[in-house]
Write a protein that holds these residues in place. Structure first.
Motif, PDB file in Angstrom:
ATOM      1  N   THR A 134       0.838  -1.197   0.000  1.00 19.58           N
ATOM      2  CA  THR A 134       0.000   0.000   0.000  1.00 19.58           C
ATOM      3  C   THR A 134       0.875   1.250   0.000  1.00 19.58           C
ATOM      4  O   THR A 134       1.834   1.354   0.766  1.00 19.58           O
ATOM      5  N   GLY A 135       0.537   2.196  -0.897  1.00 19.47           N
ATOM      6  CA  GLY A 135       1.298   3.438  -0.982  1.00 19.47           C
ATOM      7  C   GLY A 135       2.516   3.357  -1.862  1.00 19.47           C
ATOM      8  O   GLY A 135       3.316   4.303  -1.902  1.00 19.47           O
ATOM      9  N   SER A 136       2.660   2.260  -2.604  1.00 16.40           N
ATOM     10  CA  SER A 136       3.850   2.121  -3.463  1.00 16.40           C
ATOM     11  C   SER A 136       3.691   2.831  -4.799  1.00 16.40           C
ATOM     12  O   SER A 136       4.648   2.913  -5.573  1.00 16.40           O
ATOM     13  N   GLY A 137       2.469   3.354  -5.106  1.00 17.40           N
ATOM     14  CA  GLY A 137       2.276   4.118  -6.337  1.00 17.40           C
ATOM     15  C   GLY A 137       1.599   3.355  -7.455  1.00 17.40           C
ATOM     16  O   GLY A 137       1.628   3.787  -8.611  1.00 17.40           O
ATOM     17  N   ARG A 159      -3.699  -9.033  -4.320  1.00 14.63           N
ATOM     18  CA  ARG A 159      -3.597 -10.480  -4.133  1.00 14.63           C
ATOM     19  C   ARG A 159      -2.718 -11.107  -5.196  1.00 14.63           C
ATOM     20  O   ARG A 159      -2.874 -10.827  -6.390  1.00 14.63           O
ATOM     21  N   VAL A 160      -1.843 -11.946  -4.763  1.00 14.90           N
ATOM     22  CA  VAL A 160      -0.950 -12.633  -5.696  1.00 14.90           C
ATOM     23  C   VAL A 160      -1.739 -13.555  -6.614  1.00 14.90           C
ATOM     24  O   VAL A 160      -1.429 -13.696  -7.804  1.00 14.90           O
ATOM     25  N   LYS A 193       8.037  -0.960  -5.052  1.00 14.67           N
ATOM     26  CA  LYS A 193       8.343  -0.746  -3.644  1.00 14.67           C
ATOM     27  C   LYS A 193       8.775   0.706  -3.473  1.00 14.67           C
ATOM     28  O   LYS A 193       9.753   1.150  -4.092  1.00 14.67           O
ATOM     29  N   ASP A 194       8.010   1.453  -2.704  1.00 18.87           N
ATOM     30  CA  ASP A 194       8.309   2.865  -2.440  1.00 18.87           C
ATOM     31  C   ASP A 194       8.472   3.661  -3.732  1.00 18.87           C
ATOM     32  O   ASP A 194       9.361   4.513  -3.853  1.00 18.87           O
ATOM     33  N   GLY A 195       7.620   3.371  -4.708  1.00 19.20           N
ATOM     34  CA  GLY A 195       7.633   4.132  -5.951  1.00 19.20           C
ATOM     35  C   GLY A 195       8.706   3.728  -6.943  1.00 19.20           C
ATOM     36  O   GLY A 195       8.862   4.382  -7.979  1.00 19.20           O
TER      37      GLY A 195
END
Length: 591
Positions: A382-385, A540-541, A554-556
């Motif tokens: 969540t929040g990775s863009g 979901r994978v 990961k982190d944008g």
């Protein structure tokens, strides 16, 4: 600051003139008819005084009938002019108000998400509805309340002077005093009227927040807190509204009291002038009527003038929206989209993105393609863009570095309408509009046939629609609140599938579906969209396991690209996501 306010007023007037220009013929007609109304209204007491004087002097029946007929004719002309002028003025004001609402709404569609958020949803609703209503009402009052006042004063004073110079001077003094009282009332209340519009913004915003979040409020037992916040907002508005009403009450009482003294002065001074043979006794009734009409229209003009600053403030707020320069604009010389045979439907070429008020990039160095005939997936914490990538492809935002391409063209060189007509999008929050299921599905393609709608529903696993008594004609509440979360998502997916597109974007659109429905939907999509590019953004994978290409964020930043098996070998971040879902009881997600 003064120059800024002056420029704001000038800009507001320019906007009002622009909106009113197409209906200037109606405005002229309303003013002409209004003049007929005023002349007829003032002619009646003049003829009445002449009738009384003639009767006192013992005039014959023909002269009395002559004056009575003239009064009747003046009454018909005045009443007809009044009704017609009010009707035309209402049409004029309504047309201008409608055009203002349409202009603000259309402009809101051009604004980017950031610009819209800066204005606020509650404020935008106020500007579109309440502000436009204030402008519309003020325009109408300008015709029916303000415009008659100067004409009535001038004509009444001229008629009074024609009767007797002393009485004319008295009415001139009366008019000056009433104007002074009105000016003082306007000076005191105008700033309060301006503040009231800001309070309406706050009430709209907080009331909308309380209503849409009522379940959260009740779940956390915050009813008293929410009530307290609303009460504070309403009380602020009420206090200021009471102050305005108090000023009006004092002004009205003062004017009426003053008018009683004026009537006494007219009778007293009029009796003295009659005794001196300077005027006739019947003229006193006409002078009283003139004074009463001046008072009446001065009070009406006062209320209209009080609305003027408020209306100008509303126009300035509308102008603020209309003059906003959208961050996302179509190119001057757009490139035409053809390229249906282009293999890479969309791609990112070392693209980065940063929000205007952010200190660092949200997305950094995105570099991957979305090929036709295959499923490309994006996964990340969540929040990775993830959703921001979808918004860049739809050009809700523009990349700040590098470029994003669609069908071989830089997205910034394509008309927004052309770009979005080739993309079908299922948003993260499935939103449906009030109407019917068929109307919602046709948002994807207006010309879609019933067979195409049913086909899209079948692909989206929305078989529940067939069980509804009304079928496609089943009603949909605002936001689709009469359906469950999973049903709303499937209807939103069916809406996207109704459109024939080159790229289908599913932004976390399977989260409310159970694993069986999720698998059945993905299987149906693989056959239905084999000629298009598919981008699935998921948590979901299991949803993206079979994708031809998985992009891990990961982190944008891109942490890895490959198939599920390749990433399990090469990407630690992807393995961590899979393992976390297995530990959370979602082992099926990784199988």
């Amino acid at each position: 600051m003064e120059m800024t306010k002056a420029a704001e007023r000038k800009s507001s007037w320019a906007l009002l003139v622009k909106l009113a220009r197409p209906y200037r013929g109606m405005a002229v007609a309303a003013l002409v008819l209004l003049l007929c109304d005023i002349c007829g209204m003032l002619f009646i007491p003049t003829e009445l005084s002449a009738l009384m004087n003639a009767a006192i002097e013992g005039a014959g029946t023909p002269e009395l009938i002559h004056h009575g007929t003239a009064m009747l004719l003046a009454s018909v002309i005045g009443s007809g002019g009044c009704v017609a002028s009010y009707w035309i003025a209402s049409r004029f004001a309504a047309n201008v108000g409608r055009d203002l609402r349409v202009a603000v709404y259309k402009k809101s569609l051009d604004l980017s998400g950031t610009e819209f958020a800066q204005i606020g949803t509650g404020s935008m609703i106020t500007r579109t509805l309440s502000d436009a209503n204030v402008v519309q009402q003020t325009l109408l009052m300008s015709f029916v309340m303000l415009a008659p006042f100067p004409v009535t004063c001038v004509v009444a004073i001229v008629l009074a002077y024609s009767t007797d110079a002393v009485m004319g001077q008295l009415l001139l003094l009366v008019t000056a005093v009433i104007l002074a009282i009105s000016a003082l009332a306007i000076k005191k209340s105008a700033p309060i009227f301006l503040r009231l519009q800001g309070f309406i913004d706050r009430m709209n915003a907080r009331l909308r927040e309380a209503i849409t979040g009522t379940r959260v409020i009740r779940a956390f037992g915050k009813e008293e807190h929410a009530k307290k916040r609303l009460d504070e907002t309403f009380e602020d508005y009420a206090r200021n509204a009471i102050r305005v009403n108090f000023i009006f009450a004092i002004t009205d009482a003062t004017c009426f009291c003053f008018m009683n003294f004026v009537e006494f002065a007219i009778f007293w001074l009029g009796a003295d002038r009659v005794g001196a043979h300077a005027m006739q006794i019947g003229s006193i009734s006409a002078l009283v009527q003139y004074a009463i009409l001046i008072l009446w229209f001065s009070m009406m003009a006062q209320f209209a003038l009080l609305q003027m600053p408020r209306a100008m403030a509303c126009m300035a707020r509308a102008q603020e929206v209309l003059t906003a320069v959208p961050a996302i604009q179509d190119p001057v010389t757009p490139e035409e989209l053809d390229g249906t045979d282009v293999q890479d439907v969309a791609s990112f070429d070392h693209a980065s993105f940063r929000f205007a008020d952010a200190s660092e990039d949200t997305l950094k160095d995105m570099d991957f393609t979305i090929p036709r005939g295959a499923v490309t997936a994006i996964i990340g914490n969540t929040g990775s863009g993830k959703s921001t990538i979808a918004k860049l492809l739809l050009r809700f935002h523009d990349v700040t570095e590098g470029k994003a391409e669609f069908l071989g063209h830089d997205i910034r060189n394509i008309r927004q309408k052309d770009l979005r007509s080739r993309i079908a999008y299922v948003p993260q929050t499935a939103w449906l509009f009030s109407g019917t299921i068929a109307e919602n599905l046709r948002d994807g393609a207006l010309e879609a046939t019933l067979d195409e709608l049913w086909h899209a529903l079948d692909i989206a696993q929305a078989s529940f629609v067939r069980e509804l008594p009304e079928g496609l004609a089943a009603p949909v509440a605002q936001g689709g609140k009469n359906f469950s979360g999973g049903q709303r998502q499937r209807l939103a997916i069916a809406r996207a599938l109704t459109r024939k597109a080159d790229l289908y974007i599913f932004d976390d659109s399977f989260s409310a579906l159970d694993y069986k429905t999720d698998a059945a939907l993905r299987h149906a999509l693989s056959h239905e969209l084999s000629d298009a590019a598919v981008l699935i953004i998921a948590q979901r994978v299991s949803t993206i396991r079979d994708a031809a290409k998985i992009v891990v964020l990961k982190d944008g930043e891109i942490s890895g690209i490959g198939t599920h098996d390749e990433l399990m070998e090469s990407c630690q971040d992807y393995r961590d996501i899979v393992e976390s879902q297995e530990r959370g009881g979602g082992a099926d997600a990784a199988r």
